[in-house]
Design a protein around this motif. Structure first.
Motif, short mmCIF file in Angstrom:
data_model
loop_
_atom_site.label_atom_id
_atom_site.label_comp_id
_atom_site.label_asym_id
_atom_site.label_seq_id
_atom_site.Cartn_x
_atom_site.Cartn_y
_atom_site.Cartn_z
N SER A 1 41.60 24.63 45.42
CA SER A 1 40.78 25.84 45.58
C SER A 1 40.20 26.33 44.26
CB SER A 1 41.58 26.95 46.25
OG SER A 1 42.62 27.39 45.40
N GLU A 2 40.93 26.15 43.16
CA GLU A 2 40.45 26.62 41.85
C GLU A 2 39.82 25.51 41.01
OE1 GLU A 2 40.38 29.77 40.85
OE2 GLU A 2 41.35 30.48 42.69
N ASN A 3 39.74 24.30 41.56
CA ASN A 3 39.13 23.16 40.87
C ASN A 3 39.84 22.88 39.54
OD1 ASN A 3 37.36 21.02 40.64
ND2 ASN A 3 35.74 22.26 39.72
N LEU A 4 41.14 22.65 39.60
CA LEU A 4 41.96 22.45 38.40
C LEU A 4 42.32 20.99 38.16
CD1 LEU A 4 44.39 25.48 38.91
CD2 LEU A 4 42.34 25.38 37.48
N GLN A 5 41.60 20.06 38.76
CA GLN A 5 41.93 18.65 38.65
C GLN A 5 41.83 18.13 37.22
OE1 GLN A 5 39.78 19.96 40.82
NE2 GLN A 5 40.41 19.38 42.87
N ALA B 1 42.74 34.97 37.40
CA ALA B 1 41.64 35.58 36.65
C ALA B 1 41.50 34.97 35.26
CB ALA B 1 41.85 37.09 36.54
N LEU B 2 42.59 34.42 34.71
CA LEU B 2 42.55 33.82 33.37
C LEU B 2 42.09 32.36 33.37
CD1 LEU B 2 45.73 35.39 31.74
CD2 LEU B 2 43.34 35.82 31.15
N ILE B 3 41.93 31.76 34.54
CA ILE B 3 41.53 30.35 34.59
C ILE B 3 40.18 30.10 33.90
CG2 ILE B 3 40.83 28.51 36.18
CD1 ILE B 3 43.19 29.40 37.98
#
Length: 195
Positions: free
Chosen positions: A126-130, A91-93
């Protein structure tokens, strides 16, 4: 005609009652806000103290080249410890993205965790953190003695710990910056200062 006059009077009475109720609720919200002021990150006594030099570590980065802890001279780092199973972390992303975009001229946001690489690669996908440096190191968690998540550490451009603590909201994340700017370790410490 009498019914129309009666209905208008009844409606005006209802409007006046609603105004009184809204005023009373607004007053109670103000009182509640004063009693329950925003709380900053819950600081922990374990790990390097505020103001301590972070150990020189070069960490494996799942999204690029190895990452030196403390970062390049002149840039600060916000190291955010997360877990693949932590709903608050996920939720903090968006808040971390916003902080990175707003403070990117002087701050690097680094995601950190430990465990199996395959699980973290799925989270990155899944969270697109690249676009974030994503450190996978149990040594880093042990260095800062991270016991609960989500946990964040703000490391200054000089490689010293500026602020740290358990963060469950964007406000608690931002309290780390306030602590760094004011030199007061936490909101709790500020409240304890004499007026």
């Amino acid at each position: 005609m009498e019914l129309l006059i009666f209905s208008n009077i009844a409606l005006w009475i209802a409007v006046l009652v609603q105004i009184a109720v809204i005023f009373a609720l607004a007053r109670q919200i103000g009182i509640l806000y004063e009693r329950v002021s925003p709380v900053g990150a819950m600081i922990s006594d374990s790990g390097p103290d505020i103001g301590a030099q972070v150990p020189a570590l070069t960490l494996p980065n799942l999204n690029g080249a190895e990452l030196p802890l403390g970062g390049p001279e002149g840039r600060a780092q916000l190291v955010f410890f997360l877990s693949t199973t932590c709903p608050i972390c996920k939720a903090l992303i968006p808040a971390l993205r916003s902080i990175r975009d707003d403070e990117g001229r002087w701050l690097d946001v680094v995601l950190a965790s430990d465990g199996r690489e395959a699980i973290h690669r799925r989270l990155i996908e899944s969270e697109n953190l690249q676009s974030f440096p994503y450190v996978l190191s149990s040594e880093l968690g042990m260095t800062f003695k991270v016991a609960k998540l989500p946990f964040a550490v703000l490391i200054g451009p000089d490689g010293k710990v500026r602020a740290k603590g358990l963060v469950n909201s964007r406000e608690q994340l931002e309290s780390l910056f306030t602590a760094s700017e004011t030199g007061i370790a936490s909101v709790q410490a500020a409240a304890a200062l004499p007026a």
